[in-house]
Design an enzyme around this catalytic site. Sequence first.
Site, PDB file in Angstrom:
ATOM      1  N   GLY A  12       0.722  -1.177  -0.096  1.00 30.13           N
ATOM      2  CA  GLY A  12      -0.163  -0.026   0.101  1.00 30.13           C
ATOM      3  C   GLY A  12       0.850   1.371  -0.019  1.00 30.13           C
ATOM      4  O   GLY A  12       0.769   2.077  -0.818  1.00 30.13           O
ATOM      5  N   LEU A  33      11.360 -12.138   1.848  1.00 32.45           N
ATOM      6  CA  LEU A  33      12.186 -11.910   2.740  1.00 32.45           C
ATOM      7  C   LEU A  33      12.369 -12.864   3.742  1.00 32.45           C
ATOM      8  O   LEU A  33      13.530 -12.902   4.607  1.00 32.45           O
ATOM      9  CB  LEU A  33      11.477 -10.811   3.515  1.00 32.45           C
ATOM     10  CG  LEU A  33      11.034  -9.404   3.137  1.00 32.45           C
ATOM     11  CD1 LEU A  33      10.242  -8.638   3.893  1.00 32.45           C
ATOM     12  CD2 LEU A  33      12.433  -8.652   2.996  1.00 32.45           C
ATOM     13  N   GLY A  91       7.005  -6.659   4.465  1.00 33.39           N
ATOM     14  CA  GLY A  91       6.543  -7.696   5.506  1.00 33.39           C
ATOM     15  C   GLY A  91       5.034  -7.514   5.539  1.00 33.39           C
ATOM     16  O   GLY A  91       4.447  -6.978   4.656  1.00 33.39           O
ATOM     17  N   SER A 128       6.317   1.251  12.852  1.00 32.35           N
ATOM     18  CA  SER A 128       4.583   1.651  13.045  1.00 32.35           C
ATOM     19  C   SER A 128       4.351   2.431  14.342  1.00 32.35           C
ATOM     20  O   SER A 128       4.756   2.148  15.390  1.00 32.35           O
ATOM     21  CB  SER A 128       4.045   0.231  12.856  1.00 32.35           C
ATOM     22  OG  SER A 128       2.486   0.704  13.287  1.00 32.35           O
ATOM     23  N   TYR A 176       1.961  -7.647  15.644  1.00 34.87           N
ATOM     24  CA  TYR A 176       2.583  -6.621  14.619  1.00 34.87           C
ATOM     25  C   TYR A 176       3.375  -5.420  15.319  1.00 34.87           C
ATOM     26  O   TYR A 176       4.456  -5.259  14.699  1.00 34.87           O
ATOM     27  CB  TYR A 176       1.276  -6.091  13.914  1.00 34.87           C
ATOM     28  CG  TYR A 176       1.731  -5.225  13.099  1.00 34.87           C
ATOM     29  CD1 TYR A 176       2.458  -5.270  11.682  1.00 34.87           C
ATOM     30  CD2 TYR A 176       1.012  -3.660  13.140  1.00 34.87           C
ATOM     31  CE1 TYR A 176       2.797  -4.150  10.959  1.00 34.87           C
ATOM     32  CE2 TYR A 176       1.186  -2.629  12.337  1.00 34.87           C
ATOM     33  CZ  TYR A 176       2.204  -2.943  11.308  1.00 34.87           C
ATOM     34  OH  TYR A 176       2.572  -1.931  10.561  1.00 34.87           O
ATOM     35  N   LYS A 200       7.468  -4.795  15.107  1.00 33.92           N
ATOM     36  CA  LYS A 200       7.887  -3.447  14.585  1.00 33.92           C
ATOM     37  C   LYS A 200       8.874  -2.874  15.710  1.00 33.92           C
ATOM     38  O   LYS A 200       9.863  -2.230  15.416  1.00 33.92           O
ATOM     39  CB  LYS A 200       6.737  -2.312  14.525  1.00 33.92           C
ATOM     40  CG  LYS A 200       5.917  -2.436  13.209  1.00 33.92           C
ATOM     41  CD  LYS A 200       6.751  -2.555  11.978  1.00 33.92           C
ATOM     42  CE  LYS A 200       6.097  -2.950  11.071  1.00 33.92           C
ATOM     43  NZ  LYS A 200       7.032  -2.728   9.566  1.00 33.92           N
TER      44      LYS A 200
END
Length: 277
Positions: free
Chosen positions: A19, A57, A78, A116, A141, A145
Amino acid sequence: MPEASERSRRIVFTGAAGGIGTMIRPLLAELYPGLVLSDRVTPQDLRPAETFVAADLTKLDEVASVVKGADSILHFGGHSVEGSWDTILNANIIGCYNLFEAARQAGVKRIVFASSNHAIGFYPRRKKIGTDVTVRPDSRYGVSKAFGESLGALYSDKHGIAVTCLRIGNVGPRPLDVRRLSIWISPEDLVQLIRIGLEHPKVRFEILYGASDNAASWWDNSRAMKLGYRPAGKAEAFRAHAEAEQAKIGRDPVGDLFQGGTFCSAEFTNDAKRAGP
Ligand code: 15L
């Protein structure tokens, strides 16, 4: 325009088909014409002038081959939202380790890591925080990060790679809802931060907030400003739109208290009064 030496540097951009990648690729192409795009899948709108190299990755040899000869890496690859432990472990923990380790072996000098806001999502909205706070991830998540930021510190201190971690809020043409009025960043402002990470001579290890000039911000981004960041985007210009969208969503008794929003309320089993610092 960047210097000729910058234009000829090999810069690898992981997550180019994602995105954010899709939004900022045209802006980066103007600044860094030799940019090497990478992802597991080819971007659908790949243009003839763009260079693309596929890499997974989770496979160190594939990552090593794409970063070979690179001067700098923009690591945006990722999994970009909450996922199962297996998904996060592979894409964001193992994948991020492979990226930093392959970079070290290849003699890469700079890495910009797309961190993030979810690394600090359990800070309450009423609290303004800097980049020196303890991480308070709101999800697996978010933990991944925070892990990436730690890897960045390690590879900066131990191996001298200049690492810039951008704790990105939400990138897009305008803020999507009331929470995003505090964390929104325009694609142009994000590219400005990336440019600092790629070019600023003082960068050793930095954590900067990926946010535009938002009046309702929860973050002190003075370090970014010291490095020359001058965001042009202002979330307040879109307040009416954000509030109208928020009205359609309704309340989230836990998520509305914390910066990470629904990432905090998902799977939540605590008492809200006992969560966050
Ligand atoms: C993120 O880190 C995600 O990548 C993005 O999809 C949004 O969920 C964003 O945070 C957000 O907090 O709005």
